[in-house]
Structures are given as C-alpha cells and as structure tokens.
Design a protein around this motif. Structure first.
Motif, PDB file in Angstrom:
ATOM      1  N   LYS A  55      -3.113   1.125  -2.960  1.00 27.79           N
ATOM      2  CA  LYS A  55      -2.183   0.453  -3.867  1.00 27.79           C
ATOM      3  C   LYS A  55      -2.930  -0.541  -4.760  1.00 27.79           C
ATOM      4  CE  LYS A  55       1.904   1.010  -0.962  1.00 27.79           C
ATOM      5  NZ  LYS A  55       2.931   0.342  -0.129  1.00 27.79           N
ATOM      6  N   THR A  56      -3.983  -1.147  -4.227  1.00 30.17           N
ATOM      7  CA  THR A  56      -4.797  -2.055  -5.038  1.00 30.17           C
ATOM      8  C   THR A  56      -5.417  -1.305  -6.212  1.00 30.17           C
ATOM      9  OG1 THR A  56      -5.320  -3.434  -3.100  1.00 30.17           O
ATOM     10  CG2 THR A  56      -6.771  -3.629  -5.022  1.00 30.17           C
TER      11      THR A  56
ATOM     12  N   LEU B  99       8.767  -4.536   0.300  1.00 35.24           N
ATOM     13  CA  LEU B  99       9.488  -3.503  -0.424  1.00 35.24           C
ATOM     14  C   LEU B  99       8.624  -2.247  -0.500  1.00 35.24           C
ATOM     15  CD1 LEU B  99      10.814  -5.697  -3.384  1.00 35.24           C
ATOM     16  CD2 LEU B  99      12.032  -5.081  -1.295  1.00 35.24           C
ATOM     17  N   LYS B 100       9.257  -1.072  -0.468  1.00 35.65           N
ATOM     18  CA  LYS B 100       8.514   0.180  -0.422  1.00 35.65           C
ATOM     19  C   LYS B 100       7.607   0.337  -1.637  1.00 35.65           C
ATOM     20  CE  LYS B 100       9.071   5.175   0.148  1.00 35.65           C
ATOM     21  NZ  LYS B 100      10.033   6.295   0.323  1.00 35.65           N
ATOM     22  N   TYR B 101       8.153   0.119  -2.814  1.00 36.17           N
ATOM     23  CA  TYR B 101       7.369   0.212  -4.045  1.00 36.17           C
ATOM     24  C   TYR B 101       7.163  -1.176  -4.664  1.00 36.17           C
ATOM     25  CZ  TYR B 101       7.918   5.274  -3.851  1.00 36.17           C
ATOM     26  OH  TYR B 101       7.874   6.594  -3.469  1.00 36.17           O
ATOM     27  N   GLY B 102       7.071  -2.162  -3.786  1.00 37.88           N
ATOM     28  CA  GLY B 102       6.911  -3.536  -4.252  1.00 37.88           C
ATOM     29  C   GLY B 102       5.647  -3.769  -5.044  1.00 37.88           C
TER      30      GLY B 102
ATOM     31  N   VAL C 126      -0.641   8.709 -10.874  1.00 38.40           N
ATOM     32  CA  VAL C 126      -1.255   7.586 -10.164  1.00 38.40           C
ATOM     33  C   VAL C 126      -0.257   6.942  -9.199  1.00 38.40           C
ATOM     34  CG1 VAL C 126      -2.227   5.265 -10.433  1.00 38.40           C
ATOM     35  CG2 VAL C 126      -2.926   7.099 -11.984  1.00 38.40           C
ATOM     36  N   VAL C 127       0.988   6.766  -9.646  1.00 44.02           N
ATOM     37  CA  VAL C 127       2.008   6.117  -8.807  1.00 44.02           C
ATOM     38  C   VAL C 127       2.229   6.895  -7.512  1.00 44.02           C
ATOM     39  CG1 VAL C 127       4.468   5.557  -8.631  1.00 44.02           C
ATOM     40  CG2 VAL C 127       3.207   4.985 -10.717  1.00 44.02           C
ATOM     41  N   PHE C 128       2.310   8.219  -7.611  1.00 44.91           N
ATOM     42  CA  PHE C 128       2.675   9.028  -6.440  1.00 44.91           C
ATOM     43  C   PHE C 128       1.470   9.638  -5.718  1.00 44.91           C
ATOM     44  CE2 PHE C 128       6.540   9.167  -9.104  1.00 44.91           C
ATOM     45  CZ  PHE C 128       7.434   8.614  -8.200  1.00 44.91           C
ATOM     46  N   ALA C 129       0.273   9.389  -6.194  1.00 43.87           N
ATOM     47  CA  ALA C 129      -0.911   9.910  -5.507  1.00 43.87           C
ATOM     48  C   ALA C 129      -1.059   9.220  -4.153  1.00 43.87           C
ATOM     49  CB  ALA C 129      -2.156   9.673  -6.357  1.00 43.87           C
ATOM     50  N   PRO C 130      -1.177   9.976  -3.063  1.00 46.93           N
ATOM     51  CA  PRO C 130      -1.290   9.376  -1.714  1.00 46.93           C
ATOM     52  C   PRO C 130      -2.718   8.881  -1.439  1.00 46.93           C
ATOM     53  CG  PRO C 130      -1.340  11.757  -1.545  1.00 46.93           C
ATOM     54  CD  PRO C 130      -1.145  11.449  -3.012  1.00 46.93           C
ATOM     55  N   LEU C 131      -3.173   7.909  -2.199  1.00 48.39           N
ATOM     56  CA  LEU C 131      -4.557   7.448  -2.082  1.00 48.39           C
ATOM     57  C   LEU C 131      -4.877   6.928  -0.689  1.00 48.39           C
ATOM     58  CD1 LEU C 131      -5.124   5.611  -5.491  1.00 48.39           C
ATOM     59  CD2 LEU C 131      -5.613   7.985  -4.880  1.00 48.39           C
TER      60      LEU C 131
ATOM     61  N   LEU D 269       4.517  -2.142  -7.369  1.00 50.60           N
ATOM     62  CA  LEU D 269       4.741  -1.896  -8.790  1.00 50.60           C
ATOM     63  C   LEU D 269       5.195  -3.168  -9.512  1.00 50.60           C
ATOM     64  CD1 LEU D 269       6.467   1.603  -8.749  1.00 50.60           C
ATOM     65  CD2 LEU D 269       4.120   1.048  -9.394  1.00 50.60           C
ATOM     66  N   LEU D 270       5.792  -4.098  -8.766  1.00 58.49           N
ATOM     67  CA  LEU D 270       6.173  -5.376  -9.362  1.00 58.49           C
ATOM     68  C   LEU D 270       4.930  -6.183  -9.738  1.00 58.49           C
ATOM     69  CD1 LEU D 270       9.135  -6.415  -7.012  1.00 58.49           C
ATOM     70  CD2 LEU D 270       9.265  -5.491  -9.333  1.00 58.49           C
ATOM     71  N   VAL D 271       3.824  -5.937  -9.042  1.00 58.95           N
ATOM     72  CA  VAL D 271       2.568  -6.594  -9.392  1.00 58.95           C
ATOM     73  C   VAL D 271       2.074  -6.088 -10.741  1.00 58.95           C
ATOM     74  CG1 VAL D 271       0.203  -7.049  -8.636  1.00 58.95           C
ATOM     75  CG2 VAL D 271       2.025  -6.837  -6.938  1.00 58.95           C
ATOM     76  N   TYR D 272       2.380  -4.826 -11.036  1.00 57.91           N
ATOM     77  CA  TYR D 272       1.998  -4.239 -12.322  1.00 57.91           C
ATOM     78  C   TYR D 272       2.898  -4.711 -13.457  1.00 57.91           C
ATOM     79  CZ  TYR D 272       2.406  -0.789 -16.044  1.00 57.91           C
ATOM     80  OH  TYR D 272       2.528  -0.190 -17.271  1.00 57.91           O
ATOM     81  N   ALA D 273       4.152  -5.027 -13.153  1.00 56.90           N
ATOM     82  CA  ALA D 273       5.160  -5.341 -14.171  1.00 56.90           C
ATOM     83  C   ALA D 273       4.718  -6.396 -15.189  1.00 56.90           C
ATOM     84  CB  ALA D 273       6.470  -5.766 -13.506  1.00 56.90           C
ATOM     85  N   PRO D 274       4.060  -7.492 -14.784  1.00 53.86           N
ATOM     86  CA  PRO D 274       3.637  -8.486 -15.783  1.00 53.86           C
ATOM     87  C   PRO D 274       2.693  -7.933 -16.843  1.00 53.86           C
ATOM     88  CG  PRO D 274       3.584  -9.456 -13.593  1.00 53.86           C
ATOM     89  CD  PRO D 274       3.831  -7.995 -13.413  1.00 53.86           C
TER      90      PRO D 274
END
Length: 228
Positions: free
Chosen positions: A131-132, A60-63, A198-203, A65-70
């Motif tokens: 993303k990590t 998923l493109k922003y998948g 942080v979400v949209f920063a192209p790290l 973020l689901l790791v952050y959800a918990p």
C-alpha cells in the motif's frame, strides 16, 4: 468517553474547516501580520486540522486511498497556481535561463519530496509495503497523466496557447508532438486503467509469496548434508 473517542475527529474536522474558510476568504493574503487574531486563528485552524488527522479512524479497508486524496488538491490546484505565478511573474518570460532551475526545484524536488514524505509517513504509521508503494505510484501517475496540465488552463486566468497546443514535454515524448487540449484530456483518461491496475494489484500478497519462497530456499540451502 466512547462517544468522544469515536467522533472527536469529526469535531476537529468541522472546526478546522470553518477556521480554514475564514482564513482563506476573510484574512488578507499578505506576509505581514496586521492583526494578532489573524495569527491566533491560523494557529487554531492548524491545531484542529492536526487533531482531525491524529484522531481519524484508520481501520478502513481502502483507507490508504485517503492518503492519496490530498494529492488531487495538491496537483490539481496548488502546483498549477504556483506554476501560474512563476510564468506570469516573469520567472520564465524575462529570465528564461533560470527556467530549468525553477522546473527542477518545483517539480522534481518539491513534488517528489512531498510524495516520498507522505509514503514514508504512512509506512512509519504501520502501512504495508504494498500500500505504501501504491500511494506513491498513484501520485506519480496523476502527476504525469496530464491532469496537472489541464488544471493549469482550467483554474488559472490564462487562455490555451495559440494553435490550441499544450507543450507538456512528458506528453510530447510519448505522442511525438505537442497535444491539443482535447488530446490532453484523452491522454489523461487513458491513465484511468493504469490507476485502477495499481489500486487493485495484490502487491502485498506478491511480496508475501516472494518472501516465503526466499525463506524456503534459504532453509533448503542451509539444511545439513548427511553422508554415509
């Protein structure tokens, strides 16, 4: 087989959630195992949730973020509840000398170890460096935003301290005084732009450019010098 492959994770999720709800609402919250089926149901629920995680579609493109959800559940419910029992259980009230140890173990070790463990697991599973880092930063921003402090007084049967002040030291160090409940809400909301940044920063793009520059510089330095 294709249908099973696509929706097996969903079956596991539904079974795991049903099992969790039964465990949460129907089984006594005691350390003793009163009936053997209690143990079997807990193990079955664990297995289903693990199956959901193992077979979840991860393209998923922003998948990430689901790791952050918990962390929302962890910081918005579990840690405030543990903190509540630490306070009302007289860990702080009657044994104030141990509060520093209690705080260090819970907030600086348990919370951060979960943060790093989740980030490391994502990276080991093929996650990109950018993303990590985002997963870990988003969890840390949530922790220090005041979200947890607000949750403590929202989900627990406690009243806001006398005078309406919340003695959150990570907020006091910025404001210079103990904030009110409403000030804490504003303080938390002020973290939303930082969260989105942080979400949209192209790290990953930045890391890639830095890597290419370093490689290019290394090739230039390694190039032989021709003299006549």
């Amino acid at each position: 087989m294709e249908l099973i492959r696509r929706y097996l994770w969903l079956v596991f999720l539904l079974l795991g959630m049903i099992g969790f709800l039964v465990v949460w609402f129907a089984i006594p919250r005691e350390p003793e195992i009163e009936k053997l089926w209690h143990l079997y149901l807990k193990l079955a629920s664990y297995g289903c949730i693990l199956g959901f995680i193992a077979f979840f579609p991860n393209k998923l493109k922003y998948g990430y973020l689901l790791v952050y959800a918990p962390f929302i559940v962890f910081l918005g419910y579990l840690i405030p509840r543990v903190s509540f029992f630490g306070v009302t259980g007289n860990v702080i009230v009657t044994n104030f000398e141990t509060v520093g140890e209690w705080y260090t173990l819970l907030y600086l070790l348990v919370v951060q170890m979960i943060n790093f463990s989740v980030a490391f697991a994502y990276r080991m599973g093929g996650g990109t460096p950018g993303k990590t880092i985002k997963i870990s930063l988003l969890a840390t921003i949530t922790l220090f935003s005041g979200f947890l402090d607000l949750a403590f007084y929202t989900i627990n049967p406690v009243e806001i301290p006398e005078g309406g002040l919340i003695y959150a030291h990570h907020i006091i160090v910025f404001l210079g005084h103990a904030p009110s409940f409403n000030e804490t809400i504003i303080f938390a909301l002020c973290h939303i732009p930082l969260f989105l940044l942080v979400v949209f920063a192209p790290l990953d793009k930045w890391f890639e450019r830095i890597s290419k520059r370093v490689q290019s510089r290394g090739k230039k330095e390694a190039a032989p010098v021709i003299t006549s």
